[in-house]
Design a protein around this motif. Structure first.
Motif, PDB file in Angstrom:
ATOM      1  N   LYS A  12       0.951  -1.292  -0.106  1.00 57.68           N
ATOM      2  CA  LYS A  12       0.029  -0.035   0.026  1.00 57.68           C
ATOM      3  C   LYS A  12       0.903   1.415  -0.001  1.00 57.68           C
ATOM      4  O   LYS A  12       0.279   2.541  -0.127  1.00 57.68           O
ATOM      5  N   SER A  13       2.181   1.191   0.018  1.00 58.80           N
ATOM      6  CA  SER A  13       3.091   2.262   0.003  1.00 58.80           C
ATOM      7  C   SER A  13       3.020   3.099  -1.188  1.00 58.80           C
ATOM      8  O   SER A  13       3.486   2.690  -2.143  1.00 58.80           O
ATOM      9  N   ARG A  15       5.194   5.500  -1.626  1.00 55.20           N
ATOM     10  CA  ARG A  15       6.297   5.622  -2.125  1.00 55.20           C
ATOM     11  C   ARG A  15       7.046   4.339  -3.032  1.00 55.20           C
ATOM     12  O   ARG A  15       7.568   4.758  -4.118  1.00 55.20           O
ATOM     13  N   ARG A  16       6.603   3.139  -2.564  1.00 51.90           N
ATOM     14  CA  ARG A  16       6.935   2.133  -3.510  1.00 51.90           C
ATOM     15  C   ARG A  16       6.186   2.094  -4.724  1.00 51.90           C
ATOM     16  O   ARG A  16       6.842   1.809  -5.716  1.00 51.90           O
ATOM     17  N   LYS A  55       4.741 -11.348   3.804  1.00 54.88           N
ATOM     18  CA  LYS A  55       3.765 -10.675   2.911  1.00 54.88           C
ATOM     19  C   LYS A  55       3.720 -11.374   1.549  1.00 54.88           C
ATOM     20  O   LYS A  55       2.698 -11.558   1.246  1.00 54.88           O
ATOM     21  N   ALA A  69       7.749  -5.790   0.195  1.00 53.00           N
ATOM     22  CA  ALA A  69       9.094  -5.292   0.882  1.00 53.00           C
ATOM     23  C   ALA A  69       8.574  -4.904   2.352  1.00 53.00           C
ATOM     24  O   ALA A  69       7.365  -4.828   2.601  1.00 53.00           O
ATOM     25  N   THR A  71      10.270  -2.215   5.480  1.00 52.78           N
ATOM     26  CA  THR A  71      11.360  -1.192   5.703  1.00 52.78           C
ATOM     27  C   THR A  71      11.321  -1.100   7.116  1.00 52.78           C
ATOM     28  O   THR A  71      10.325  -0.694   7.872  1.00 52.78           O
ATOM     29  N   VAL A  73      13.611   0.814  10.553  1.00 50.82           N
ATOM     30  CA  VAL A  73      15.089   1.558  10.963  1.00 50.82           C
ATOM     31  C   VAL A  73      15.319   1.053  12.413  1.00 50.82           C
ATOM     32  O   VAL A  73      14.546   0.507  13.242  1.00 50.82           O
ATOM     33  N   VAL A 103      18.702   2.131   8.156  1.00 51.52           N
ATOM     34  CA  VAL A 103      17.303   1.695   7.508  1.00 51.52           C
ATOM     35  C   VAL A 103      17.645   0.251   6.612  1.00 51.52           C
ATOM     36  O   VAL A 103      18.467   0.189   5.539  1.00 51.52           O
ATOM     37  N   ASP A 145       2.668   6.910   8.893  1.00 49.64           N
ATOM     38  CA  ASP A 145       2.787   5.607   7.862  1.00 49.64           C
ATOM     39  C   ASP A 145       4.405   5.344   7.701  1.00 49.64           C
ATOM     40  O   ASP A 145       4.551   4.621   6.429  1.00 49.64           O
ATOM     41  N   LYS A 146       5.168   5.889   8.286  1.00 52.57           N
ATOM     42  CA  LYS A 146       6.447   5.629   7.923  1.00 52.57           C
ATOM     43  C   LYS A 146       7.462   5.194   9.025  1.00 52.57           C
ATOM     44  O   LYS A 146       7.355   5.669  10.219  1.00 52.57           O
ATOM     45  N   TYR A 150       9.581   9.195  10.236  1.00 52.57           N
ATOM     46  CA  TYR A 150      10.086  10.270   9.359  1.00 52.57           C
ATOM     47  C   TYR A 150      10.144   9.681   7.951  1.00 52.57           C
ATOM     48  O   TYR A 150      10.410   8.511   7.593  1.00 52.57           O
ATOM     49  N   GLY A 151      10.099  10.895   6.890  1.00 52.39           N
ATOM     50  CA  GLY A 151      10.440  10.178   5.718  1.00 52.39           C
ATOM     51  C   GLY A 151      11.576  11.282   4.822  1.00 52.39           C
ATOM     52  O   GLY A 151      11.816  12.393   5.127  1.00 52.39           O
ATOM     53  N   VAL A 152      12.578  10.427   4.405  1.00 49.37           N
ATOM     54  CA  VAL A 152      13.845  11.050   3.786  1.00 49.37           C
ATOM     55  C   VAL A 152      13.413  11.853   2.691  1.00 49.37           C
ATOM     56  O   VAL A 152      14.109  12.785   2.249  1.00 49.37           O
ATOM     57  N   GLY A 173      12.051   3.053   0.609  1.00 48.49           N
ATOM     58  CA  GLY A 173      11.149   2.005   0.913  1.00 48.49           C
ATOM     59  C   GLY A 173      11.306   0.981  -0.171  1.00 48.49           C
ATOM     60  O   GLY A 173      10.803  -0.219  -0.144  1.00 48.49           O
TER      61      GLY A 173
HETATM   62  C1  TTP Z   1      12.569   5.294   6.646  1.00 52.37           C
HETATM   63  C2  TTP Z   1      11.213   5.736   5.693  1.00 52.37           C
HETATM   64  C3  TTP Z   1      10.233   5.007   5.593  1.00 52.37           C
HETATM   65  N1  TTP Z   1       9.328   5.251   4.921  1.00 52.37           N
HETATM   66  C4  TTP Z   1       8.049   4.251   4.608  1.00 52.37           C
HETATM   67  C5  TTP Z   1       8.190   3.187   3.683  1.00 52.37           C
HETATM   68  C6  TTP Z   1       7.055   2.408   3.863  1.00 52.37           C
HETATM   69  O1  TTP Z   1       5.890   2.812   3.316  1.00 52.37           O
HETATM   70  C7  TTP Z   1       6.822   2.669   5.463  1.00 52.37           C
HETATM   71  C8  TTP Z   1       7.298   1.119   6.039  1.00 52.37           C
HETATM   72  O2  TTP Z   1       6.275   0.536   6.362  1.00 52.37           O
HETATM   73  P1  TTP Z   1       6.163  -1.036   5.630  1.00 52.37           P
HETATM   74  O3  TTP Z   1       5.476  -1.894   6.561  1.00 52.37           O
HETATM   75  O4  TTP Z   1       7.630  -1.406   4.978  1.00 52.37           O
HETATM   76  O5  TTP Z   1       5.346  -0.406   4.497  1.00 52.37           O
HETATM   77  P2  TTP Z   1       3.939  -0.106   4.339  1.00 52.37           P
HETATM   78  O6  TTP Z   1       3.142  -0.563   5.788  1.00 52.37           O
HETATM   79  O7  TTP Z   1       3.857   1.302   3.990  1.00 52.37           O
HETATM   80  O8  TTP Z   1       3.179  -1.039   3.210  1.00 52.37           O
HETATM   81  P3  TTP Z   1       2.901  -2.433   2.686  1.00 52.37           P
HETATM   82  O9  TTP Z   1       3.422  -3.199   4.185  1.00 52.37           O
HETATM   83  O10 TTP Z   1       1.745  -2.537   2.547  1.00 52.37           O
HETATM   84  O11 TTP Z   1       4.163  -2.756   1.909  1.00 52.37           O
HETATM   85  O12 TTP Z   1       7.743   3.651   5.819  1.00 52.37           O
HETATM   86  C9  TTP Z   1       9.225   6.184   4.084  1.00 52.37           C
HETATM   87  O13 TTP Z   1       8.348   6.681   3.091  1.00 52.37           O
HETATM   88  N2  TTP Z   1      10.383   7.124   4.073  1.00 52.37           N
HETATM   89  C10 TTP Z   1      11.359   7.039   4.928  1.00 52.37           C
HETATM   90  O14 TTP Z   1      12.233   7.661   4.974  1.00 52.37           O
END
Ligand code: TTP
Length: 187
Positions: A12-13, A15-16, A55, A69, A71, A73, A103, A145-146, A150-152, A173
């Protein structure tokens, strides 16, 4: 060529999804809820791969390549996932402030009975930030959701991250550089 290979992104990401588009790949998104618990004795890299494999098990396809995938930290061995609420996000960001962390993104690719799993790790150095700056970030960027709160790719990456050692997209991600090479093994 990869561009004609049918792919299912089981994530659902946003970013992915953005990163696969930037790779020029033809994919569709399928979602299923998966329990992301893992055994305590695993290393951060093993956790990321373990959850991505978990998954992947929820999906099956004969013609498409399924991509999953996970991700996480890691800060001095402590795993920071997605925050539960603002207080939890604040607690994580205060820990990351002024220190380096890693990460890890685990990736699993499945097509029929062929499966490849791998991970990538990026070292991220954060400058010291004040509590007011952390409050500003959480209130304006909602990083719930990160992993690591944080979001890089947003304010935190632009202002707080001083340097990284390794793949930038891995932090977002998906380690696209490695992913591309592994996908080539399916065509
Ligand atoms: C560290 C970091 C994480 N992330 C996000 C990526 C992932 O979407 C999320 C980590 O959670 P995940 O569980 O990896 O992924 P998700 O829940 O978003 O989606 P799904 O499980 O369906 O694949 O954090 C960023 O967007 N930027 C960043 O800098």
């Amino acid at each position: 060529m990869l561009q004609n290979t049918p792919i299912i992104l089981a994530s659902k990401s946003p970013r992915r999804q953005e990163l696969l588009k930037l790779m020029g790949l033809n994919f569709k998104v399928e979602l299923k809820d998966v329990d992301e618990s893992y055994p305590e004795n695993l290393s951060p890299a093993e956790i990321a791969v373990y959850i991505s494999e978990k998954k992947a098990k929820a999906f099956s396809a004969d013609d498409e390549i399924i991509i999953t995938a996970d991700t996480i930290v890691a800060l001095n061995g402590e795993i920071l996932g997605k925050p539960n609420d603002k207080a939890h996000a604040k607690e994580m960001l205060k820990k990351l402030s002024g220190y380096k962390h890693e990460v890890y993104t685990g990736v699993t690719l499945v097509k029929g009975d062929k499966k490849i799993s791998f991970y990538d790790v990026t070292e991220v150095h954060c400058k010291t930030v004040t509590e007011r700056e952390i409050d500003f970030y959480i209130d304006n960027y909602q990083p719930y959701d990160k992993a690591g709160s944080y979001g890089v790719q947003d304010w935190w990456g632009i202002v707080v991250v001083e340097k990284i050692n390794g793949s930038y997209t891995n932090v977002m991600g998906l380690p696209t550089e490695k992913l591309y090479n592994e996908l080539l093994k399916f065509i």
